[in-house]
Design an enzyme around this catalytic site. Structure first.
Site, mmCIF file in Angstrom:
data_model
loop_
_atom_site.group_PDB
_atom_site.id
_atom_site.type_symbol
_atom_site.label_atom_id
_atom_site.label_comp_id
_atom_site.label_asym_id
_atom_site.label_seq_id
_atom_site.Cartn_x
_atom_site.Cartn_y
_atom_site.Cartn_z
ATOM 1 C CB CYS A 1 -1.900 -3.097 -7.728
ATOM 2 S SG CYS A 1 -0.872 -3.840 -8.980
ATOM 3 C CB SER B 1 -0.912 -0.016 1.222
ATOM 4 O OG SER B 1 -0.120 -0.171 2.382
ATOM 5 C CD GLU C 1 -5.269 0.255 -3.448
ATOM 6 O OE1 GLU C 1 -4.585 0.449 -2.428
ATOM 7 O OE2 GLU C 1 -4.842 -0.335 -4.456
HETATM 8 P P1 NAD Z 1 0.588 -3.728 2.872
HETATM 9 O O1 NAD Z 1 1.176 -2.395 2.608
HETATM 10 O O2 NAD Z 1 -0.313 -3.895 4.038
HETATM 11 O O3 NAD Z 1 1.758 -4.826 3.086
HETATM 12 C C1 NAD Z 1 2.828 -4.948 2.184
HETATM 13 C C2 NAD Z 1 4.059 -5.458 2.940
HETATM 14 O O4 NAD Z 1 4.432 -4.475 3.920
HETATM 15 C C3 NAD Z 1 3.819 -6.763 3.697
HETATM 16 O O5 NAD Z 1 4.941 -7.588 3.548
HETATM 17 C C4 NAD Z 1 3.641 -6.308 5.145
HETATM 18 O O6 NAD Z 1 4.093 -7.264 6.070
HETATM 19 C C5 NAD Z 1 4.497 -5.049 5.225
HETATM 20 N N1 NAD Z 1 3.971 -4.079 6.184
HETATM 21 C C6 NAD Z 1 2.679 -3.878 6.529
HETATM 22 N N2 NAD Z 1 2.584 -2.896 7.441
HETATM 23 C C7 NAD Z 1 3.841 -2.450 7.679
HETATM 24 C C8 NAD Z 1 4.387 -1.431 8.528
HETATM 25 N N3 NAD Z 1 3.618 -0.674 9.301
HETATM 26 N N4 NAD Z 1 5.720 -1.240 8.511
HETATM 27 C C9 NAD Z 1 6.515 -1.984 7.723
HETATM 28 N N5 NAD Z 1 6.038 -2.966 6.904
HETATM 29 C C10 NAD Z 1 4.726 -3.200 6.873
HETATM 30 O O7 NAD Z 1 -0.130 -4.188 1.508
HETATM 31 P P2 NAD Z 1 -1.069 -5.440 1.276
HETATM 32 O O8 NAD Z 1 -2.392 -5.191 1.923
HETATM 33 O O9 NAD Z 1 -0.358 -6.690 1.574
HETATM 34 O O10 NAD Z 1 -1.248 -5.375 -0.321
HETATM 35 C C11 NAD Z 1 -2.225 -4.602 -0.947
HETATM 36 C C12 NAD Z 1 -1.658 -3.288 -1.432
HETATM 37 O O11 NAD Z 1 -0.572 -3.521 -2.323
HETATM 38 C C13 NAD Z 1 -2.658 -2.475 -2.245
HETATM 39 O O12 NAD Z 1 -2.531 -1.122 -1.891
HETATM 40 C C14 NAD Z 1 -2.225 -2.695 -3.692
HETATM 41 O O13 NAD Z 1 -2.591 -1.682 -4.592
HETATM 42 C C15 NAD Z 1 -0.752 -2.767 -3.530
HETATM 43 N N6 NAD Z 1 -0.109 -3.456 -4.649
HETATM 44 C C16 NAD Z 1 0.619 -2.689 -5.508
HETATM 45 C C17 NAD Z 1 1.215 -3.276 -6.606
HETATM 46 C C18 NAD Z 1 2.031 -2.454 -7.557
HETATM 47 O O14 NAD Z 1 2.837 -3.033 -8.293
HETATM 48 N N7 NAD Z 1 1.879 -1.141 -7.576
HETATM 49 C C19 NAD Z 1 1.077 -4.660 -6.813
HETATM 50 C C20 NAD Z 1 0.332 -5.400 -5.887
HETATM 51 C C21 NAD Z 1 -0.256 -4.791 -4.803
#
Ligand code: NAD
Length: 500
Positions: free
Chosen positions: A282, A227, A385
């Protein structure tokens, strides 16, 4: 039975030592089926030290031999496709055909990376001066790391570790703690394919693990997908620690439907791109922008029966299920909260999936499809989103109004236009400020040999994922200027050499 998952360090499953775990659910039933250990700073360090020790020997293996590990890996992915897809659907909730797509989109990047010997070739200038040759070469960063999201637990880890490893790096993968089993299975397959121990480590964890990766002085580069808020955080902290960092964030992808578009095709495209994988992509289309009232009325009329006919269910219910549950109870609550907010803010909920119940799976995280009409720019369902099976329709009077909607939105991952007018399409492709653009293609995810990445708040850092950019991200360029005695003039030179 609740399975205790492990880390993968030095080619072996290793039990977590922190005593902290993340519950891993089956989203179709709501049951906890596994628990993932959450790594400590010391566990991250152990993985990095083992990676650091193994990396020089791996970098010394010639690129063709490194690529052969990926050739074998691709073969093993095909062999284990059903097993991988089942494990993926069980933790993520997506349908089995979609889970196979998740594996295959990663496998295609592995196939692309088999071209490493060609992609790692440097440049050479013969005779740049008297007796002088200049050449550049690409060398690995050393130890690199990847932090990946829940929504593509096979594809995105492979987008990260395949190019990194084939470039001669060792790699620390920190997958999502919501669906960590497939990344561990991928590590086992890489070992079976011949990868030396220590070159791929999988560490499960949360913020503690992520911060330890970002602060670790022996990690040279970090790739993140998730995210936008976390992407920004990872980018700031990682670059402050002097690392090369690329972070891919959230999205709000618009699809503009011009009055001359084939509306049946556009409606089918919107249903697939809006509700596939329960909207947890995404590159999902979350905003439909029909141009003109007549286009909007006709489009909504075509969309409603298609959306009402969608089959929602668990992955075990067969291949005709269109999409499954969302990933967690918290995700379900957030999505439903935003739908309620949309209604409160005055949007028309043309299809209301809020009360959907899956018979026999009452504790699963299912949401019926929702379609909003008459959404405006100021509403939260437009700005945020949603990442769920919710499509918002914003009616635009003109093409210029539709274009500026997409251009003014803070996200810039993907966008599409449906039209039969080549002139309008060309104008759209040239002017739009979004990284991945589709013309009559609703999810314009580039294939493995092109690069993937958005613009605006959908990305922090430069260089895209996969394609030639991945080879640039996971290597450093070294440029060598050499002069041999026949070209050396007598006497010291004190002026900077130029070609003047
Ligand atoms: P997320 O941001 O919650 O988690 C992503 C990663 O970050 C995970 O490995 C998680 O453990 C880690 N994380 C979570 N909170 C954290 C914190 N406070 N500090 C450090 N690390 C932390 O995302 P998600 O819910 O797993 O995935 C969905 C999101 O990913 C959506 O926003 C989607 O649009 C995005 N996404 C983007 C792409 C792209 O290429 N632009 C591709 C796939 C998904």
């Amino acid at each position: 039975m609740v399975t205790e998952l492990t880390h993968w360090i030095d080619g072996k499953h290793v039990k977590g030592t922190s005593g902290r775990f993340a519950d891993v659910y089956n989203p179709a039933t709501g049951e906890v089926q596994a628990k993932a250990p959450l790594a400590t700073v010391e566990e991250i360090d152990a993985a990095v030290q083992s990676a650091k020790a193994a990396q020089p020997a791996w970098a010394a293996v010639n690129p063709q031999r490194r690529a052969r590990v990926l050739m074998k890996f691709v073969e093993l992915l095909h062999r284990d496709m059903d097993k991988l897809a089942e494990a993926l659907s069980r933790e993520h909730g997506k349908t089995l055909p979609d889970a196979k797509g998740d594996v295959i989109r990663g496998l295609e990047v592995a196939e692309f990376c088999i071209g490493a010997p060609h992609l790692l070739k440097g440049e050479f200038t013969d005779g740049a001066g008297p007796g002088i040759d200049i050449y550049s070469m690409r060398q690995p960063l050393g130890v690199a790391a990847g932090i990946t999201p829940f929504n593509f637990p096979a594809m995105i880890p492979m987008w990260k570790f395949c190019p990194a490893i084939v470039c001669g790096n060792a790699f620390i993968l920190k997958p999502s703690e919501r669906d960590p089993s497939v990344p561990l299975m991928l590590a086992e397959l890489m070992k079976e394919a011949g990868l030396p121990d220590g070159i791929l480590q999988v560490i499960n964890g949360d913020k503690v693990a992520v911060d330890a990766i970002l602060d670790h002085e022996d990690i040279g580069g970090v790739g993140f997908v998730g995210s936008t808020a976390i992407a920004h955080y990872v980018y700031s902290r990682g670059t402050a620690a002097g690392k090369r960092v690329q972070c891919f964030g959230g999205a709000k992808n618009h699809m503009i439907i011009m009055p001359d578009a084939d509306l049946d095709q556009a409606a089918d495209a919107l249903v697939g791109a809006g509700y596939g994988a329960a909207g947890e992509r995404c590159m999902a289309i979350s905003v439909a922008v029909p141009v003109g009232e007549k286009t909007a009325d006709l489009l909504i009329e075509k969309l409603i029966p298609k959306i009402e006919a969608l089959k929602v269910g668990p992955y075990t219910a067969g291949d005709d299920v269109d999409y499954g549950p969302v990933v967690t109870a918290a995700a379900r609550e957030k999505i439903l909260g935003l739908v309620d907010q949309g209604v409160k803010e005055g949007a028309t909920l043309a299809v209301d999936g809020r009360d959907f119940k899956m018979q026999g799976y009452e504790n699963g995280y299912f949401i019926g499809p929702c379609l909003f009409d008459n959404v405006t720019k100021d509403m939260s369902i437009y700005k945020e989103e949603i990442f769920g099976p919710v499509l918002s329709t914003v009616r635009a009077k003109t093409y210029e109004e539709a274009l500026s909607l997409a251009m003014d939105h803070e996200y810039g991952n993907g966008v599409a236009m449906f039209t039969r007018d080549g002139d309008a399409a060309r104008d759209f492709v040239n002017r739009i400020n979004v990284g991945m653009v589709g013309v009559n293609v609703p999810i314009p995810v580039p294939l493995a040999y092109h690069t993937f990445g958005g613009w605006k708040k959908s990305v922090f850092g430069d260089l895209n994922q996969h394609g030639p950019d991945a080879f640039r991200f996971y290597t450093r360029t070294k440029t060598v200027t050499s002069r041999w005695p026949s070209g050396v003039k007598e006497g010291a030179e004190f002026v900077i050499p130029t070609m003047a």
